[in-house]
Design an enzyme around this catalytic site. Structure first.
Site, PDB file in Angstrom:
ATOM      1  N   SER A   3       1.124  -1.602  -0.122  1.00 33.06           N
ATOM      2  CA  SER A   3      -0.154   0.460  -0.357  1.00 33.06           C
ATOM      3  C   SER A   3       0.542   1.585   0.377  1.00 33.06           C
ATOM      4  O   SER A   3       0.072   2.290   0.607  1.00 33.06           O
ATOM      5  CB  SER A   3      -1.214   0.007   1.286  1.00 33.06           C
ATOM      6  N   LYS A  50       0.435  -5.450   5.196  1.00 30.98           N
ATOM      7  CA  LYS A  50       0.841  -6.295   5.547  1.00 30.98           C
ATOM      8  C   LYS A  50       0.636  -5.542   7.056  1.00 30.98           C
ATOM      9  O   LYS A  50       0.378  -6.294   8.249  1.00 30.98           O
ATOM     10  CB  LYS A  50       2.320  -6.438   5.734  1.00 30.98           C
ATOM     11  N   ALA A  89       9.497   9.460   2.234  1.00 31.51           N
ATOM     12  CA  ALA A  89      10.444   9.998   1.487  1.00 31.51           C
ATOM     13  C   ALA A  89       9.892  11.030   1.731  1.00 31.51           C
ATOM     14  O   ALA A  89       8.346  12.106   1.462  1.00 31.51           O
ATOM     15  CB  ALA A  89       9.320   9.330   0.059  1.00 31.51           C
ATOM     16  N   GLY A 125      11.995  14.241   0.566  1.00 31.04           N
ATOM     17  CA  GLY A 125      12.463  15.285  -0.180  1.00 31.04           C
ATOM     18  C   GLY A 125      12.084  15.737  -2.053  1.00 31.04           C
ATOM     19  O   GLY A 125      10.748  16.579  -2.097  1.00 31.04           O
ATOM     20  N   GLU A 135      18.860  18.627  -5.275  1.00 33.07           N
ATOM     21  CA  GLU A 135      19.573  17.667  -4.294  1.00 33.07           C
ATOM     22  C   GLU A 135      20.328  17.050  -5.153  1.00 33.07           C
ATOM     23  O   GLU A 135      21.012  17.708  -6.412  1.00 33.07           O
ATOM     24  CB  GLU A 135      18.320  15.468  -4.431  1.00 33.07           C
ATOM     25  N   HIS A 176      21.774   6.413   2.393  1.00 31.27           N
ATOM     26  CA  HIS A 176      22.202   7.553   2.594  1.00 31.27           C
ATOM     27  C   HIS A 176      23.037   8.177   3.140  1.00 31.27           C
ATOM     28  O   HIS A 176      23.179   7.387   4.228  1.00 31.27           O
ATOM     29  CB  HIS A 176      19.831   7.830   2.983  1.00 31.27           C
ATOM     30  N   ARG A 213      25.093  10.210  -4.486  1.00 34.81           N
ATOM     31  CA  ARG A 213      24.780   9.763  -3.337  1.00 34.81           C
ATOM     32  C   ARG A 213      25.742   8.640  -2.716  1.00 34.81           C
ATOM     33  O   ARG A 213      26.676   8.448  -1.224  1.00 34.81           O
ATOM     34  CB  ARG A 213      23.540   9.171  -2.736  1.00 34.81           C
ATOM     35  N   HIS A 241      19.058   2.863   2.717  1.00 35.76           N
ATOM     36  CA  HIS A 241      17.965   3.207   2.457  1.00 35.76           C
ATOM     37  C   HIS A 241      17.088   3.030   1.521  1.00 35.76           C
ATOM     38  O   HIS A 241      15.624   2.851   1.319  1.00 35.76           O
ATOM     39  CB  HIS A 241      18.884   4.984   1.478  1.00 35.76           C
ATOM     40  N   ARG A 249      21.153   4.905  -7.284  1.00 32.68           N
ATOM     41  CA  ARG A 249      20.102   6.019  -7.759  1.00 32.68           C
ATOM     42  C   ARG A 249      20.100   7.313  -7.879  1.00 32.68           C
ATOM     43  O   ARG A 249      20.412   7.606  -6.900  1.00 32.68           O
ATOM     44  CB  ARG A 249      19.024   5.316  -7.096  1.00 32.68           C
ATOM     45  N   LEU A 288      10.361   8.196  -6.303  1.00 36.27           N
ATOM     46  CA  LEU A 288       8.954   8.121  -6.382  1.00 36.27           C
ATOM     47  C   LEU A 288       8.110   8.254  -7.902  1.00 36.27           C
ATOM     48  O   LEU A 288       7.506   8.059  -8.232  1.00 36.27           O
ATOM     49  CB  LEU A 288       8.470   9.543  -6.185  1.00 36.27           C
TER      50      LEU A 288
END
Ligand code: SIN
Length: 543
Positions: free
Chosen positions: A13, A38, A49, A51, A119, A237, A284, A345, A380, A386
Site C-alpha cells: 500500500s 502487511k 520520502a 525530498g 538534490e 543514504h 549519494r 535506504h 539511484r 517516486l
C-alpha cells in the site's frame, strides 16, 4: 484454507500499490481489485520520502528531458537501462499531471508556480515537494483516501503475502496470504498479481526504512522463479539522524544540503572538498563513502550537518518535519549541528521488469522498489524513485488495457499438480522451533551492516555468507512459518543471501557497490539470478 478469486491482486500500500489499484479501477474499469497490506494502509516506505519526486516540467525553463536523462545516466554509473531511463523521464510530466488530477498538491510559490528543489547529482532544481519535507506522506494520504472510497477496491490490512502460486506452465495464478491476527491462510486466485511491497531496508542494522521493509515481494517472486537483478546495489543514504538509540533512523533529506547545508566534522570543519568537486551535492554513493571514511579516520560514530547556514524562514518552511524531529531529540537544527551518519535506504535491484512492470513470469508484475526496471543502474539519482513508482504503475495499467484478462476459478487451478503441492505445504501443521526470532534478526542485521555494507571485500563477504547460512539453519523454516515475524525473517534471509552472492560476483566498484579489493571498474555487466535455472548467475554486458 479459505479460497477466493479476484480480477487483480495488488500487494502493498505504498504509492506504487495505491496508484496502480486506483488506475486499475478508474482507467481499466476492473471490478474486484484486492489490495493487501502487511500492517495498515498508511504504513509503508513511501510515507517517509521527504525530498520529493522528480518533475521534468515544461514550466521549468532550466530543465529538459535530455538533461534529466543525462543526470540519471551519470549517477547510474554505466549500468542504467537507457530505454527505461528515457521512458521514465519522458513520462514525468504526464504522471505528475495525473497525480494533480487525483488531488495531490505540490508546494507552489506566490505566483502559483511549482517550487522546485535541488538534490545531489541533479544539474538543475527539478524536485517537486509537498508539505515542505513530507512529500511521501502527502501523496500517500491523498491516494489512500481515494482507494478506501473506491467501490471496486477491497483493502485487506494485516495480511502478509507468503507465496506466489505458479502452475506447471510457470504462469502466476494467484497468491497465498496469511492473516497476521487470525493466523488463517487464504489462497487468492487471479491472473493479475502486482507486487508493490517496497525494499529490504530491515536487512541492515541501520536503516531509514520502517519495520515493514523486509523484502517480501522480492523474496516471494524469487521463490516462484522470477528473475532478479542488480541485488548487489544497495543505496546507503549519507545523512540519517544519528540519535544513537534508534535503529530505524530518521532521514535528514538531501534537500537540506540542496538548500545549502554543509557537512562538517566535530570541529565544524568541512571535508567534502577532499572527495568531489560537487561537494555536498555529489552523488549519494560518493557522499556516503566520504562520511563513512571520515568516521573511520576519526573513530567517530557520526559527522554533522550544519543547517544553520540556511536562512531561518526558508529552513522552517521547507523542513518542518525535520525541525520537529530534531527538537524531539533535544536539539535545535538552527543553532546546533545535526549529528548524521549513513544508513541503508534503497534497493536499486529487485525483480527484473520492463518499464511496464512485466516480470519474467506470466501474469506477475512488479512496481516500485520491489522491481528493477534498470532506471537506477548502480546508483539511484535522488527522487527518481517516486517518479519510477508512478510511471511504472501507469504503464502497467496501460499494458493491461491491451490484454484479455480472464477470470480464474480456484477449482480449475487447484487441479494443477504444482499448485496442489504448494497448497499442501500450507495446509500441514507448522513444525515448532524454539528459535529466538528477535536475536536471529539482529544477528542478520549486524552481519549485513558489517560484511555487506558500504565498503565490501571478498573475505568479509565470504564470512558473511557463511554466517548467514548458519542463521538460515538455526531459523529452520523453509516454507510455512509460525508468524508474520518469521515470514519476514525468512524473506530477509533470502534477500540477504542474494545481496551477498551478487556482491561477491561483482569484482569491481561501481555506484553503490564498493569493493576495497577491486576499486576499479571492468566492462559494465548486469547480473541476474533465478531459481528456475538453479540459481545460476548470468552476466549480460550493458552497452
Ligand atoms: C531525501 O529526501 O534525501 C530522500 C529522497 C530520495 O531518497 O530520493
Amino acid at each position: 484454507m479459505k479460497r477466493s478469486e479476484q480480477t487483480a491482486i495488488v500487494v502493498g500500500s505504498g504509492i506504487s500499490g495505491l496508484y496502480t489499484a486506483l488506475r486499475l479501477s478508474k482507467n481499466n474499469k476492473f471490478k474486484n481489485i484486492l489490495l493487501i497490506t502487511k500492517t495498515n494502509i498508511l504504513e509503508c516506505n513511501s510515507r517517509y520520502a521527504q525530498g520529493g519526486i522528480v518533475g521534468v516540467m515544461k514550466e521549468n525553463e532550466a530543465d529538459s528531458v535530455t538533461l534529466h536523462i543525462k543526470d540519471t545516466l551519470k549517477a547510474g554509473a554505466g549500468l542504467s537501462d537507457k530505454e527505461a531511463v528515457k521512458i521514465i523521464s519522458e513520462n514525468s510530466e504526464k504522471v505528475i499531471n495525473n497525480l494533480l488530477e487525483y488531488g495531490v498538491e505540490f508546494d507552489r510559490d506566490e505566483e502559483n508556480k511549482f517550487k522546485f528543489t535541488m538534490e545531489g547529482a541533479h544539474s538543475v532544481r527539478r524536485i517537486l515537494h509537498s508539505g515542505g519535507d513530507a512529500t511521501g506522506l502527502c501523496i500517500e494520504k491523498v491516494l489512500s483516501e481515494k482507494v478506501l472510497t473506491e467501490p471496486n477496491i477491497q483493502v485487506k490490512e494485516e495480511t502478509t503475502i507468503v507465496e506466489i502460486l505458479t502452475d506447471s506452465k510457470e504462469t502466476c495464478r494467484g497468491v497465498i496470504v496469511y492473516n497476521n491476527i487470525t493466523k488463517e491462510y487464504e489462497a487468492i486466485y487471479s491472473n493479475v498479481v502486482i507486487l508493490a511491497t517496497g525494499g529490504i531496508g530491515q536487512l541492515y542494522k541501520y536503516t531509514t526504512n520502517p519495520s515493514v521493509t523486509t523484502g517480501d515481494g522480492i523474496a516471494a517472486a524469487y521463490r516462484a522463479g522470477a528473475v532478479v537483478q542488480d541485488m548487489e546495489f544497495v543505496q546507503f543514504h549519507p545523512t540519517a539522524y544519528n540519535a544513537k538509540t534508534e535503529k530505524n533512523m530518521f532521514l535528514i533529506s538531501e534537500a537540506v544540503r540542496g538548500e545549502g547545508a554543509k557537512l562538517v566534522d566535530e570541529n565544524g570543519n568541512t571535508f567534502m572538498e577532499k572527495y568531489d568537486e560537487r561537494l555536498e551535492l555529489a552523488s549519494r554513493d560518493i557522499v556516503t563513502r566520504a562520511i563513512y571514511n571520515e568516521m573511520r579516520i576519526r573513530g567517530t560514530k557520526n559527522v554533522y550537518l550544519n543547517a544553520a547556514v540556511i536562512q531561518k524562514d526558508t529552513f522552517l518552511n521547507r523542513f518542518p518535519t525535520i525541525n520537529e524531529m530534531c527538537k524531539k531529540n533535544g536539539m535545535d537544527p538552527l543553532k546546533e549541528n545535526i549529528p548524521v551518519s549513513p544508513a541503508a535506504h534503497y534497493m536499486m535491484g529487485g525483480v527484473k521488469t520492463t518499464e511496464a512492470g512485466v516480470t519474467s513470469i506470466t501474469n506477475l508484475y512488479a512496481v516500485g522498489e520491489t522491481a528493477c526496471t534498470g532506471l537506477h543502474g548502480a546508483n539511484r539519482l535522488a527522487s527518481n524513485s517516486l517518479l519510477e513508482c508512478v510511471v511504472t504503475a501507469y504503464e502497467i495499467t496501460e499494458f493491461l488495457k491491451e490484454k484479455q484478462i480472464e477470470r480464474t476459478e480456484f477449482l480449475k487451478e487447484e487441479k494443477d499438480s504444482k499448485i496442489k503441492a504448494v497448497l499442501m505445504k500450507y495446509n500441514e501443521d507448522c513444525k515448532k522451533n524454539s528459535v529466538n526470532l528477535v536475536t536471529l534478526k539482529q544477528k542478520l542485521q549486524n552481519l549485513m551492516w558489517e560484511k555487506a555494507g558500504i565498503i565490501r571485500n571478498e573475505k568479509d563477504l565470504k564470512t558473511g555468507l557463511k554466517e548467514l547460512e548458519e542463521i538460515q539453519e538455526a531459523f529452520g523454516y523453509t516454507d510455512k512459518c509460525p508468524s508474520k515475524e518469521a515470514y519476514e525473517l525468512r524473506n530477509l534471509i533470502i534477500c540477504g543471501k542474494l545481496i551477498i552472492e551478487f556482491a561477491l560476483n561483482r569484482k569491481e566498484s561501481r555506484g553503490g557497490h564498493y569493493r576495497e579489493d577491486y576499486t576499479g571498474k571492468i566492462e559494465p555487466a548486469r547480473h541476474y539470478a533465478t531459481t528456475i535455472n538453479k540459481g545460476k548467475y548470468e552476466e549480460i554486458y550493458v552497452k
